[in-house]
Design an enzyme around this catalytic site. Structure first.
Site, mmCIF file in Angstrom:
data_model
loop_
_atom_site.group_PDB
_atom_site.id
_atom_site.type_symbol
_atom_site.label_atom_id
_atom_site.label_comp_id
_atom_site.label_asym_id
_atom_site.label_seq_id
_atom_site.Cartn_x
_atom_site.Cartn_y
_atom_site.Cartn_z
ATOM 1 N N ASP A 185 -1.461 0.531 10.590
ATOM 2 C CA ASP A 185 -0.920 -0.012 12.867
ATOM 3 C C ASP A 185 -1.041 1.474 13.495
ATOM 4 O O ASP A 185 -2.082 1.922 13.291
ATOM 5 C CB ASP A 185 0.414 -0.490 12.763
ATOM 6 C CG ASP A 185 0.178 -1.385 13.894
ATOM 7 O OD1 ASP A 185 0.561 -0.943 14.845
ATOM 8 O OD2 ASP A 185 0.507 -2.580 13.556
ATOM 9 N N HIS A 208 2.575 -0.080 19.379
ATOM 10 C CA HIS A 208 3.010 -1.140 18.873
ATOM 11 C C HIS A 208 2.908 -1.344 17.264
ATOM 12 O O HIS A 208 3.902 -2.022 17.204
ATOM 13 C CB HIS A 208 0.775 -1.480 18.740
ATOM 14 C CG HIS A 208 0.871 -3.301 18.486
ATOM 15 N ND1 HIS A 208 0.557 -2.727 16.475
ATOM 16 C CD2 HIS A 208 0.319 -3.709 18.486
ATOM 17 C CE1 HIS A 208 0.107 -4.140 16.133
ATOM 18 N NE2 HIS A 208 0.348 -4.927 17.320
ATOM 19 N N SER A 255 1.234 -10.471 16.672
ATOM 20 C CA SER A 255 1.580 -8.842 15.759
ATOM 21 C C SER A 255 2.958 -9.023 15.533
ATOM 22 O O SER A 255 3.731 -8.319 14.841
ATOM 23 C CB SER A 255 1.390 -7.852 16.976
ATOM 24 O OG SER A 255 -0.592 -7.514 16.726
#
Length: 754
Positions: free
Chosen positions: A137, A194, A515
């Site tokens: 990620d 994220h 996600s």
């Protein structure tokens, strides 16, 4: 110091490539060249890669063209090639695919309780702490309270990875045991939030009173807080490059992770050109399960990613908590919108203006869209602006407005850089009418609030749908999990609205996307693994699919092609009764068949329908009669002496038989074979899709598998209502400059000892 020197050396190499003593051809681009499994014995990967390049270019340039070799877990490399050189490589015997280096895009605490997974659930902490989850990620924020080392024991002896980030030893090395970064990144530290959000959903510790400006307050926690995290940072911004994805898989597999969670993807692409499918295939060979987000390009059909059968593909659905906001018009009308506002637009009503009224430089259309540079600061100050599209809140904030009213995008609440109210079409028209007909229109946007959502779970509109563009006889995504308005940890370096005009810093925020659903499933898989450490990746996947909550096909556009087998139930998955296991050899046969166009030596004869998959699908021409069969084998993981009886749940125009329709087991791990046969008559005006469920039960366990038959001539939607005209996802028209300077070439060398 050594790491910094390596970074500088890489930059010097890039400068030499761009303007050194040799000339890059004008049509050069980045491609991926894949060589499959590493050969046994002594073997110099870099020398071999260099020799391959010398076959298609000047030998003096080959070593400088070679940028990156994958040599720990599989065989491949990245190099700078012209189109002519790429075509020559593609013709070399053994090369599976040569494809351009492109970008992947990120698919962006009530959720665990909603799934019946409370803090008091029975755990196996000793085993759980030996499970290592690789997170590919945007990095991680190690100081977050969600990653405390409290109560976590020594690092598992099986771990072979490392923490490349200097100074990382000061932080939580017992939980975050691995840290690697790629490309031009200087650190594993998360700058966009994220990766931190995803990681805390996976393995975050309990953090009381976590909230976003008082919203969604509660205990933030991950699914398996005793497990370990290995972080592989491949994304410096919102996009991530193919070659770095492959490098991360190469490292993660060799480092010794048990599960890989990857919340990103590309537009649907052939498996032989998909870096995640390639990396996941080699992970599967080592007994590692890869969980991938299905994508955020819904509700269009054929938009799903992660369609390789060895990938666990995850859709996003909502929970029983929604976040909404209210606005008050000057005439006393109250409307409810979808947005996440940590504070109101003002403490009292303020003037409401339309974008067209506050511009001096733009056309009426441009101003109505509130495009950047169109709004005059002096005319919007201390006002709320009404805009006709929902993508320019940053320009409204930059102009100095107090708030913004705009149309809903997908009925999901998002954070803006200023107070926002996203309204449906009817309410937007009502506001426009009020604004136009009132001499001094006023409005107040309130802080958002949480409400109970009785309709949950429903698949999110943005969640990508199947069927797969490239593998027709498979249901993808595999399952759905919470992915709407999820509170989790965040990087304080990142803007909560992901805009440069928003300088706020928060430790926890609320995001939506597949996600967010992906780590829920990866954590659920780790939870099952902690009770069943001897199970294979396909067995764990089967347990989560066959125990999933059954969803209503009339309430989700796409039906099974929206939610797969249903919504995961981690608690039930640890005791599924029966499982569908898939051998590495069978996966290898499927890969072999998929790659037949470039691999003439493949002689496998296994079809997707014959693969021992927990769900069943077939594409047929319903204008003609058909008969299709699904051979399956189930393994008993419940009571030794048990008898399972089969039934078909749901209405269908087809004739479906199960032979045999009852299975008698006398031992644990005993296997039984059966065949599902679907027979259909020619229909002049067939449905686009029909689905039922096969249910095996022993009176205690319910083992459910969806069966989907869909029309081969299907060009419209399946499920609840017609699909709108597909809107292509936004992607840069060209890869970034750094990516354009290289090519990745992939070969495959088949081995027999899988």
């Amino acid at each position: 110091m050594a790491t910094t020197l390596k970074r500088r050396h890489l930059r010097r190499q890039l400068k030499e490539v761009a303007g050194g003593d040799w000339q890059i051809k004008s049509d050069s681009n980045v491609f991926i060249v894949y060589l499959g499994s590493l050969p046994e014995g002594e073997f110099s990967v870099s020398v071999h890669h260099n020799a391959i390049l010398q076959k298609v270019m000047n030998p003096r340039l080959a070593s400088k063209s070679l940028i990156m070799s994958y040599k720990r877990s599989f065989n491949g490399f990245a190099a700078h090639l012209s189109q002519e050189e790429k075509q020559k490589l593609a013709r070399i015997d053994g090369i599976i695919s040569v494809f351009p280096c492109q970008e992947l895009h990120l698919h962006t605490t009530r959720s665990w309780d909603f799934m019946g997974f409370p803090t008091t659930i029975e755990r196996s902490p000793a085993v759980e702490s030996n499970i290592i989850i690789g997170v590919i990620d945007s990095g991680i924020w190690p100081e977050s309270a969600s990653f405390s080392d409290e109560g976590i024991g020594p690092i598992p002896a099986k771990w072979k990875g490392e923490c490349r980030d200097s100074g990382w030893h000061r932080f939580h090395v017992q939980q975050i045991i691995g840290a690697r970064f790629y490309g031009m990144e200087e650190s594993v530290r998360d700058k966009i939030g994220h990766g931190t959000h995803v990681s805390s959903i996976l393995a975050g510790n309990q953090v009381p009173k976590a909230n976003y400006y008082g919203l969604a307050q509660g205990i933030a926690r991950g699914g398996v807080p005793s497990s370990r995290l290995a972080v592989y940072k491949v994304c410096g911004g919102s996009s991530c490059v193919y070659r770095d994805i492959l490098a991360a898989f190469d490292d993660a597999i060799s480092d010794g992770v048990d599960i890989i969670s990857i919340s990103m993807g590309v537009d649907p692409v052939d498996i032989t050109s998909d870096p995640i499918a390639i990396g996941a295939f080699h992970a599967m060979q080592r007994g590692i399960l890869t969980v991938q987000s299905a994508g955020n390009n819904g509700p269009s059909l054929h938009s799903v990613t992660g369609d390789a059968p060895w990938i666990f593909s995850v859709a996003a659905s909502n929970t029983d908590r929604r976040i909404v906001n209210k606005l008050l018009l000057g005439d006393g009308t109250t409307l409810v919108g979808t947005s996440i506002n940590g504070f109101p637009s003002s403490q009292e009503e303020v003037p409401l203006v339309y974008g067209t009224q506050v511009t001096k430089t733009c056309s009426e259309t441009e101003a109505s869209y509130c495009l950047p540079g169109c709004l005059d600061n002096s005319l919007v100050e201390q006002k709320v602006v009404l805009c006709d599209i929902n993508s320019n809140t940053f320009s409204v904030k930059a102009a100095g407005a107090l708030g913004c009213i705009l149309p809903q995008g997908n009925n999901v609440s998002h954070i803006g850089p200023l107070p926002v109210s996203a309204l449906d079409t009817n309410d937007m028209n009502l506001v426009k009418t009020y604004q136009k007909s009132t001499k001094k229109p006023k409005v107040q946007i309130f802080k958002s609030q949480s409400i109970n959502n009785r309709d949950a779970p429903l698949v999110a509109p943005f969640s990508s749908r199947g069927p797969s563009k490239f593998i027709s006889d498979i249901i993808k995504p595999d399952v759905t999990a919470p992915g709407v308005e999820i509170l989790a940890a965040y990087s304080p370096m990142a803007s909560p609205s992901r805009t440069s005009v928003d300088q706020r810093a928060v430790n926890y925020t609320i995001l939506s996307g597949t996600s967010m659903a992906c780590p829920h499933v990866a954590a659920a898989a780790a939870f099952v693994m902690s009770f069943r450490p001897d199970w294979s990746p396909s067995t764990i996947k089967s347990a989560l699919m066959t125990t999933a909550w059954e969803m209503n096909p009339n309430r989700s556009l796409g039906a099974e092609f929206a939610y797969g087998s249903g919504h995961i139930d981690p608690h039930k998955a640890k005791d599924p009764g029966l499982v569908y296991d898939i051998s590495r050899e069978d996966y290898f046969k499927i890969w072999c068949i998929i790659s037949q166009t470039t691999n003439a030596s493949c002689h496998a004869n296994l079809t997707i329908r014959e693969l021992n998959y927990p769900s069943m699908a077939v594409q047929v021409d319903m204008n003609s009669a058909f008969v299709v069969s699904f051979p399956r084998t189930v393994t008993n993981v419940g009571e030794a002496n048990s008898r399972y009886v089969a039934s078909i749940n749901g209405a269908t125009s087809f004739h479906i038989t199960i032979d045999p329709d009852n299975l008698q087991f006398t031992a644990v791990n005993q296997q039984k074979f059966f065949v599902v046969t679907v027979t259909g008559k020619a229909v002049k005006f067939p449905k686009q899709m029909e689905s039922v469920s096969l249910l095996w039960t022993d009176g205690i366990h319910k083992v459910r598998s969806p069966i989907v038959v869909y029309n081969g001539n299907s060009t419209s939607s399946v499920g609840a209502s017609p699909t709108p005209t597909p809107t292509p996802s936004v992607r840069p028209s060209a890869a970034p400059r750094f990516c354009q300077d290289f090519v990745i070439v992939l070969f495959i060398i088949f081995i027999t000892h899988l």
